[in-house]
Design a protein around this motif. Structure first.
Motif, short mmCIF file in Angstrom:
data_model
loop_
_atom_site.label_atom_id
_atom_site.label_comp_id
_atom_site.label_asym_id
_atom_site.label_seq_id
_atom_site.Cartn_x
_atom_site.Cartn_y
_atom_site.Cartn_z
N HIS A 76 8.73 3.30 9.75
CA HIS A 76 10.18 3.49 9.73
C HIS A 76 10.71 3.44 8.30
CE1 HIS A 76 14.39 3.13 10.94
NE2 HIS A 76 14.48 2.13 10.08
N LEU A 77 10.30 2.43 7.53
CA LEU A 77 10.79 2.30 6.17
C LEU A 77 10.31 3.43 5.28
CD1 LEU A 77 10.44 -1.55 5.56
CD2 LEU A 77 12.55 -0.24 5.77
N ALA A 78 9.09 3.91 5.49
CA ALA A 78 8.58 5.01 4.67
C ALA A 78 9.41 6.27 4.89
CB ALA A 78 7.11 5.27 5.01
N THR A 79 9.81 6.50 6.14
CA THR A 79 10.65 7.65 6.44
C THR A 79 12.01 7.52 5.76
OG1 THR A 79 9.58 7.90 8.59
CG2 THR A 79 11.70 9.00 8.30
N GLU A 80 12.61 6.32 5.83
CA GLU A 80 13.92 6.11 5.22
C GLU A 80 13.86 6.19 3.70
OE1 GLU A 80 16.41 6.17 7.02
OE2 GLU A 80 15.36 5.98 8.92
N SER A 81 12.79 5.66 3.11
CA SER A 81 12.71 5.65 1.66
C SER A 81 12.65 7.06 1.09
CB SER A 81 11.49 4.85 1.19
OG SER A 81 10.29 5.52 1.53
N ALA A 82 12.02 7.97 1.85
CA ALA A 82 11.99 9.36 1.39
C ALA A 82 13.40 9.92 1.31
CB ALA A 82 11.14 10.19 2.35
N ASP A 132 0.83 -1.21 0.00
CA ASP A 132 0.00 0.00 0.00
C ASP A 132 0.86 1.27 0.00
OD1 ASP A 132 -2.26 -1.54 0.00
OD2 ASP A 132 -2.67 -1.30 2.15
N ALA A 133 2.04 1.17 0.62
CA ALA A 133 2.94 2.33 0.69
C ALA A 133 3.81 2.46 -0.55
CB ALA A 133 3.83 2.21 1.93
N GLY A 134 3.64 1.55 -1.51
CA GLY A 134 4.38 1.65 -2.77
C GLY A 134 5.66 0.87 -2.84
#
Length: 426
Positions: A146-152, A32-34
């Motif tokens: 956590h991963l969404a923050t890092e991926s940005a 869902d987060a891509g």
């Protein structure tokens, strides 16, 4: 069931259902987060060679989540797979996320998984102690956040050593209460209305700490540390100790490591405290796990330049894993193949003449290319007039050094660990 016993069999079933729940929810939320998700039980096909297929996935991913429960601590397949991930983490900055599921950091450190792979050295996310459907969902949401923050950061190509430092400190701050974080924001002078609207308030505070004055850093860490577990107390103190040094001083040392091609460069620090020199290097590397900070023997006495170089050469070879019989040219060639590794050597040379200091420094740089020498001497040393040595803190007045030593001494007490005394040589 007879081998395990009824109670252990039941507990094993609950743990496996909980782990399965995390995996299913994690896959759903990541998609869902891509994110593109690889999961062995779904993506392995009939006829695939299991281990090579898994290893190929481990060697091509951009991030990896390692779920560690009690079964994983001594599992051979976990050690093999995690070894691949930790190697990629060290060599290529792969983002590895250990998640502790009802196990403590000390258990990981003392297990064969921790001893053989080094996974225990990385900051971990901690799941709750519950093992139900809601806890599985909350754990999956924590990982995805956590991963969404890092991926940005990856997408913006800003995952610098400074960002890694801020991420590590922000992870520690997540353990603090909202009230304590708000006090920290006030202490650091953040725009409170804007900070309260932030989706990453801990990250904003960590970013402010990176460039704050020493007294503000100590006030914030002292207020927050008592709320943290021992593990996170130790981590936040370890990250805060190097902040005794002004940011500009750290940047001067950093510049010496990135601007020089082939050989390194020397920077000066007007103090005789070896641990201040070491912490300055830690700040310059921003906690980079690939950085090496090596304390050399003091340059002193009536020894010849060759003797002084020989003793430092032996220390550097031992720390960098070069046998004593390796010819200097082979050491030099090998180090030129490690351009991404930051090497710092701290050398105190207050009892020899400036010419000897410069000669020893220059020879070590020739033998160990890329090394940055942090040379300690008294403020009036004539060595500082040499163009080959750049001042990291110049001037470094006595009152500023006393304040720096006091900061490190007081900060070292906050985690309940060994206090670094103000006047200690160590």
């Amino acid at each position: 069931m007879e081998e395990l016993g009824a109670e252990r069999f039941k507990a094993q079933g609950i743990r496996k259902d909980y782990l399965s729940g995390i995996l299913k929810k994690l896959e759903e939320l990541l998609q869902d987060a891509g994110f593109s998700v690889w999961w062995d039980r779904r993506d392995l096909r009939p006829g695939d060679s299991i281990d090579p297929t898994i290893y190929r996935a481990l060697n091509s991913c951009r991030a990896a989540v390692v779920l560690i429960d009690s079964d994983a601590l001594d599992a051979g397949y976990m050690r093999r797979e995690v070894n691949i991930l930790t190697f990629r983490h060290v060599e290529h900055d792969l983002h590895v996320v250990p998640v502790l599921l009802q196990v403590e950091a000390e258990q990981v450190r003392d297990s064969t998984l921790g001893r053989d792979t080094g996974i225990d050295l990385q900051l971990a996310l901690h799941a709750s102690n519950d093992q139900n459907e809601q806890a599985a969902r909350e754990t999956a949401e924590m990982i995805v956040k956590h991963l969404a923050t890092e991926s940005a950061a990856w997408e913006r190509d800003i995952y610098s050593p400074e960002n890694r430092w801020i991420d590590d400190v922000a992870l520690c701050l997540e353990q603090a209460s909202p009230a304590a974080l708000r006090r920290a924001a006030e202490t650091l002078g953040l725009d409170l209305p804007a900070w309260e609207r932030s989706t990453e308030p801990g990250w904003d505070i960590a970013a402010a700490l990176w460039s704050a004055e020493r007294d503000l850093v100590h006030e914030v860490v002292e207020d927050i540390a008592y709320q943290l577990t021992r593990e996170f107390q130790e981590r936040i103190v370890k990250h805060a100790l190097p902040l005794w040094a002004h940011l500009q001083a750290a940047r001067t040392v950093r510049a010496a490591s990135v601007e020089v091609s082939g050989t390194g460069r020397a920077v000066s620090l007007a103090t005789r405290r070896l641990w201040l020199g070491e912490l300055l290097a830690r700040r310059a590397s921003a906690g980079n796990r690939r950085a090496r900070v090596i304390r050399l023997v003091d340059v002193h006495g009536e020894s010849t330049i060759q003797d002084l170089v020989g003793r430092s050469d032996a220390t550097l070879r031992r720390e960098l894993n070069f046998p004593v019989e390796t010819p200097p040219e082979e050491v030099t060639a090998a180090l030129r193949q490690r351009p991404g590794q930051q090497l710092y050597a701290v050398l105190r040379s207050e009892t020899v003449n400036p010419a000897t200091t410069l000669a020893v420094t220059r020879e070590l740089q020739n033998r160990f290319p890329g090394i940055v020498m942090i040379v300690l001497n008294h403020a009036g040393s004539a060595a500082w007039t040499a163009t080959s040595i750049t001042p990291a803190l110049d001037p470094f007045p006595p009152e500023d050094e006393r304040a720096a030593r006091r900061f490190v001494s007081e900060m070292s007490e906050l985690s309940g660990g060994k206090k670094i005394e103000v006047d200690s040589e160590e």
